[in-house]
Design a protein around this motif. Structure first.
Motif, PDB file in Angstrom:
ATOM      1  N   PRO A  60       0.843  -1.203   0.000  1.00 60.92           N
ATOM      2  CA  PRO A  60       0.000   0.000   0.000  1.00 60.92           C
ATOM      3  C   PRO A  60       0.873   1.247   0.000  1.00 60.92           C
ATOM      4  CG  PRO A  60      -0.116  -1.129   2.125  1.00 60.92           C
ATOM      5  CD  PRO A  60       0.594  -2.046   1.187  1.00 60.92           C
ATOM      6  N   LEU A  61       0.465   2.226  -0.780  1.00 65.76           N
ATOM      7  CA  LEU A  61       1.293   3.404  -1.037  1.00 65.76           C
ATOM      8  C   LEU A  61       0.838   4.617  -0.229  1.00 65.76           C
ATOM      9  CD1 LEU A  61       3.452   4.948  -2.739  1.00 65.76           C
ATOM     10  CD2 LEU A  61       1.637   5.309  -4.452  1.00 65.76           C
ATOM     11  N   VAL A  62       1.797   5.267   0.415  1.00 70.90           N
ATOM     12  CA  VAL A  62       1.580   6.552   1.087  1.00 70.90           C
ATOM     13  C   VAL A  62       2.380   7.597   0.322  1.00 70.90           C
ATOM     14  CG1 VAL A  62       1.848   7.897   3.205  1.00 70.90           C
ATOM     15  CG2 VAL A  62       1.264   5.457   3.325  1.00 70.90           C
ATOM     16  N   VAL A  63       1.755   8.732   0.016  1.00 71.08           N
ATOM     17  CA  VAL A  63       2.377   9.774  -0.801  1.00 71.08           C
ATOM     18  C   VAL A  63       2.459  11.074  -0.016  1.00 71.08           C
ATOM     19  CG1 VAL A  63       2.013  11.267  -2.807  1.00 71.08           C
ATOM     20  CG2 VAL A  63       1.725   8.804  -3.030  1.00 71.08           C
ATOM     21  N   LEU A  64       3.605  11.732  -0.104  1.00 72.54           N
ATOM     22  CA  LEU A  64       3.773  13.083   0.445  1.00 72.54           C
ATOM     23  C   LEU A  64       3.748  14.074  -0.713  1.00 72.54           C
ATOM     24  CD1 LEU A  64       4.579  15.260   2.560  1.00 72.54           C
ATOM     25  CD2 LEU A  64       6.972  14.616   2.129  1.00 72.54           C
ATOM     26  N   ILE A  81      16.385  14.325   5.715  1.00 71.60           N
ATOM     27  CA  ILE A  81      15.203  15.171   5.638  1.00 71.60           C
ATOM     28  C   ILE A  81      14.009  14.413   6.217  1.00 71.60           C
ATOM     29  CG2 ILE A  81      16.116  16.422   3.645  1.00 71.60           C
ATOM     30  CD1 ILE A  81      14.201  14.829   1.877  1.00 71.60           C
ATOM     31  N   TYR A  82      12.961  15.131   6.554  1.00 70.20           N
ATOM     32  CA  TYR A  82      11.842  14.484   7.235  1.00 70.20           C
ATOM     33  C   TYR A  82      11.150  13.457   6.362  1.00 70.20           C
ATOM     34  CZ  TYR A  82       8.119  17.381   5.029  1.00 70.20           C
ATOM     35  OH  TYR A  82       7.237  17.976   4.156  1.00 70.20           O
ATOM     36  N   ALA A  83      11.180  13.652   5.043  1.00 77.88           N
ATOM     37  CA  ALA A  83      10.565  12.665   4.155  1.00 77.88           C
ATOM     38  C   ALA A  83      11.270  11.317   4.266  1.00 77.88           C
ATOM     39  CB  ALA A  83      10.609  13.164   2.713  1.00 77.88           C
ATOM     40  N   ALA A  84      12.586  11.330   4.435  1.00 78.05           N
ATOM     41  CA  ALA A  84      13.332  10.078   4.586  1.00 78.05           C
ATOM     42  C   ALA A  84      12.960   9.379   5.892  1.00 78.05           C
ATOM     43  CB  ALA A  84      14.830  10.363   4.535  1.00 78.05           C
ATOM     44  N   ALA A  85      12.743  10.161   6.942  1.00 75.35           N
ATOM     45  CA  ALA A  85      12.321   9.574   8.222  1.00 75.35           C
ATOM     46  C   ALA A  85      10.939   8.932   8.082  1.00 75.35           C
ATOM     47  CB  ALA A  85      12.303  10.643   9.308  1.00 75.35           C
ATOM     48  N   LEU A  86      10.054   9.587   7.333  1.00 79.49           N
ATOM     49  CA  LEU A  86       8.737   9.002   7.083  1.00 79.49           C
ATOM     50  C   LEU A  86       8.860   7.686   6.323  1.00 79.49           C
ATOM     51  CD1 LEU A  86       6.631  12.153   6.064  1.00 79.49           C
ATOM     52  CD2 LEU A  86       6.467  10.854   8.196  1.00 79.49           C
ATOM     53  N   ARG A  87       9.739   7.656   5.322  1.00 77.65           N
ATOM     54  CA  ARG A  87       9.910   6.425   4.535  1.00 77.65           C
ATOM     55  C   ARG A  87      10.412   5.281   5.420  1.00 77.65           C
ATOM     56  NH1 ARG A  87      12.964   6.327  -1.152  1.00 77.65           N
ATOM     57  NH2 ARG A  87      10.852   6.912  -1.786  1.00 77.65           N
ATOM     58  N   ARG A  88      11.420   5.549   6.243  1.00 75.12           N
ATOM     59  CA  ARG A  88      11.947   4.492   7.110  1.00 75.12           C
ATOM     60  C   ARG A  88      10.869   3.964   8.057  1.00 75.12           C
ATOM     61  NH1 ARG A  88      16.443   8.113   6.993  1.00 75.12           N
ATOM     62  NH2 ARG A  88      15.751   9.126   8.933  1.00 75.12           N
ATOM     63  N   HIS A  89      10.108   4.879   8.620  1.00 75.97           N
ATOM     64  CA  HIS A  89       9.061   4.500   9.569  1.00 75.97           C
ATOM     65  C   HIS A  89       7.968   3.666   8.896  1.00 75.97           C
ATOM     66  CE1 HIS A  89       6.376   5.005  13.039  1.00 75.97           C
ATOM     67  NE2 HIS A  89       5.411   5.300  12.170  1.00 75.97           N
ATOM     68  N   LEU A  90       7.521   4.121   7.737  1.00 72.76           N
ATOM     69  CA  LEU A  90       6.423   3.433   7.058  1.00 72.76           C
ATOM     70  C   LEU A  90       6.873   2.126   6.423  1.00 72.76           C
ATOM     71  CD1 LEU A  90       4.679   6.549   5.493  1.00 72.76           C
ATOM     72  CD2 LEU A  90       3.764   5.064   7.280  1.00 72.76           C
ATOM     73  N   SER A  91       8.104   2.081   5.957  1.00 75.17           N
ATOM     74  CA  SER A  91       8.619   0.843   5.379  1.00 75.17           C
ATOM     75  C   SER A  91       8.646  -0.272   6.417  1.00 75.17           C
ATOM     76  CB  SER A  91      10.030   1.074   4.811  1.00 75.17           C
ATOM     77  OG  SER A  91      10.556  -0.113   4.261  1.00 75.17           O
ATOM     78  N   GLU A 350      12.929  17.267  14.019  1.00 75.76           N
ATOM     79  CA  GLU A 350      11.847  17.700  14.896  1.00 75.76           C
ATOM     80  C   GLU A 350      10.490  17.570  14.203  1.00 75.76           C
ATOM     81  OE1 GLU A 350      10.692  21.749  17.451  1.00 75.76           O
ATOM     82  OE2 GLU A 350      12.590  21.630  16.348  1.00 75.76           O
ATOM     83  N   PHE A 351      10.442  17.953  12.928  1.00 77.76           N
ATOM     84  CA  PHE A 351       9.182  17.876  12.198  1.00 77.76           C
ATOM     85  C   PHE A 351       8.764  16.423  11.992  1.00 77.76           C
ATOM     86  CE2 PHE A 351       6.714  19.082   8.142  1.00 77.76           C
ATOM     87  CZ  PHE A 351       5.595  19.412   8.874  1.00 77.76           C
ATOM     88  N   ALA A 352       9.726  15.538  11.699  1.00 75.30           N
ATOM     89  CA  ALA A 352       9.408  14.121  11.530  1.00 75.30           C
ATOM     90  C   ALA A 352       8.775  13.555  12.799  1.00 75.30           C
ATOM     91  CB  ALA A 352      10.669  13.343  11.162  1.00 75.30           C
ATOM     92  N   GLN A 353       9.300  13.934  13.967  1.00 78.97           N
ATOM     93  CA  GLN A 353       8.757  13.430  15.228  1.00 78.97           C
ATOM     94  C   GLN A 353       7.315  13.869  15.441  1.00 78.97           C
ATOM     95  OE1 GLN A 353      11.637  14.905  18.041  1.00 78.97           O
ATOM     96  NE2 GLN A 353      13.115  13.269  17.631  1.00 78.97           N
ATOM     97  N   VAL A 354       6.996  15.059  14.944  1.00 74.55           N
ATOM     98  CA  VAL A 354       5.621  15.554  15.058  1.00 74.55           C
ATOM     99  C   VAL A 354       4.705  14.844  14.060  1.00 74.55           C
ATOM    100  CG1 VAL A 354       4.148  17.586  14.808  1.00 74.55           C
ATOM    101  CG2 VAL A 354       6.379  17.806  15.899  1.00 74.55           C
ATOM    102  N   LEU A 355       5.225  14.562  12.870  1.00 74.14           N
ATOM    103  CA  LEU A 355       4.407  13.989  11.805  1.00 74.14           C
ATOM    104  C   LEU A 355       4.113  12.501  11.983  1.00 74.14           C
ATOM    105  CD1 LEU A 355       5.854  15.624   8.550  1.00 74.14           C
ATOM    106  CD2 LEU A 355       3.592  15.997   9.549  1.00 74.14           C
TER     107      LEU A 355
END
Length: 370
Positions: A60-64, A81-91, A350-355
């Protein structure tokens, strides 16, 4: 056969075929990594049809979808960058994640990216934008954006949904036909690559003679001595407005952020949002909206009031539609901003932790589980 070889049509077709093959081999776009591999588009405003051409992967795909904050060009290492943190978390949770952020994202491009998200049947779109990503109504068309993302409109896969977009209301059949031809033909698309190549080698004041209203962002702007400045729309009012407000806006310098033409931009949002919501809902894609962080010194007085009015009205519309909206304009500490709208590595962390909890909650509430 001899008659065919001697015909002008044969030689025209042969030269056209050779030109097409040569253009395909020399254009840089075919080397762009796809969004499932790269964490941001390395060509910035070019190569978007190729960048978006990612494999389905079965997850399933999540898009920013965001602007220059999501690109994080001020951070040299894209893995920070925060997008990379999102990718690691969601992966780790079994999701695919793609970052469709672009510096200076325009309204037309927002609509095009939601068309692509609907086509790919993403489970979740995380939309992180600001007021100025919404243009006055007169600029919502296929000609205004600088990027080649507009070529995506030429894909037949999107044509059944184009009637629900605002950019087509101000675009012509010819605009759509040009997008189709350039998307389909490397030779036709080479015009853009050649224009970029020439523009990159002439002084800034001579660029309008070559590229008209378009001015190449990136390296050609080194003469401005501010790597955070990028000129996307060289109509004189926007040039002076953007450069005058962003130049010298690095840490330690106070500069007021202005939400110019706020009422017109809100008019655009109200016209565009229902279509965005409808096409995503139709594809089973849930939407989480975030107003992106801005340095506290970026807005004051009338500018702050204009921004807040826009966000309040837009948030009401979003929440009334059943989507989730978060105002995160003030969640990043002031010392983590490199410019009024861009933060450093610590700010991205910091933004990744909030998101992360916001994304997790959205997926529990509306996303299809892996």
């Amino acid at each position: 056969m001899t008659r065919l070889v001697r015909s002008a049509f044969f030689w025209f077709a042969a030269l056209l075929t050779l030109g097409e093959l040569a253009a395909w081999r020399t254009l840089p776009y075919r080397l762009v990594p796809t969004a499932d591999v790269a964490i941001r588009n390395p060509l910035k405003h070019r190569g978007w049809p190729e960048y978006l051409d990612a494999s389905e992967g079965g997850r399933p795909l999540v898009v920013l979808i965001s602007n220059s904050q999501g690109v994080g060009a001020e951070v040299d290492d894209p893995h920070k960058i925060y997008a990379a943190a999102l990718r690691r978390h969601l992966s780790a949770k079994g999701y695919a994640f793609e970052n469709w952020s672009m510096g200076g994202l325009r309204t037309t491009e927002v609509e095009l990216l939601t068309l692509e998200a609907a086509r790919r049947r993403a489970v979740q779109v995380l939309m992180i934008l600001t007021v100025n990503n919404f243009d006055p109504p007169a600029r919502v068309d296929l000609k205004f954006p600088f990027s080649d993302l507009t070529l995506v409109a030429g894909s037949p896969a999107h044509w059944t949904r184009l009637s629900g977009t605002r950019f087509m209301a101000r675009s012509s059949f010819e605009d759509l036909a040009v997008a189709f031809v350039e998307l389909s033909s490397s030779l036709a698309r080479s015009r853009l690559a050649v224009t970029d190549l020439v523009a990159a080698r002439v002084p800034l004041n001579a660029q309008p003679l070559i590229v008209g209203r378009e001015v190449r962002p990136g390296p050609r702007l080194d003469g401005l001595r501010d790597p955070d400045v990028s000129m996307y729309f060289p109509s004189r009012d926007l040039t002076e407005q953007e450069l005058g407000r962003r130049r010298g806006a690095r840490r330690g310098k106070v500069q007021e952020w202005v939400a110019d033409q706020a009422d017109l931009r809100l008019e655009t949002f109200r016209a565009v949002y229902p279509g965005i919501r409808a096409r995503l809902a139709e594809s089973g894609t849930s939407l989480t909206w975030v107003w992106n962080p801005i340095a506290p010194s970026a807005a004051a007085g009338d500018a702050l009031a204009a921004r807040d009015r826009f966000i309040e009205a837009a948030t009401t519309l979003i929440e009334d539609s059943g989507a989730t909206c978060h105002d995160m304009t003030g969640v990043i500490e002031p010392e983590h901003f490199e410019t009024l709208g861009h933060f450093d590595e610590d700010g991205h962390r910091e933004f990744a932790q909030v998101l992360l909890p916001v994304v997790d909650a959205a997926l529990r509430g509306g996303g299809r589980a892996p």
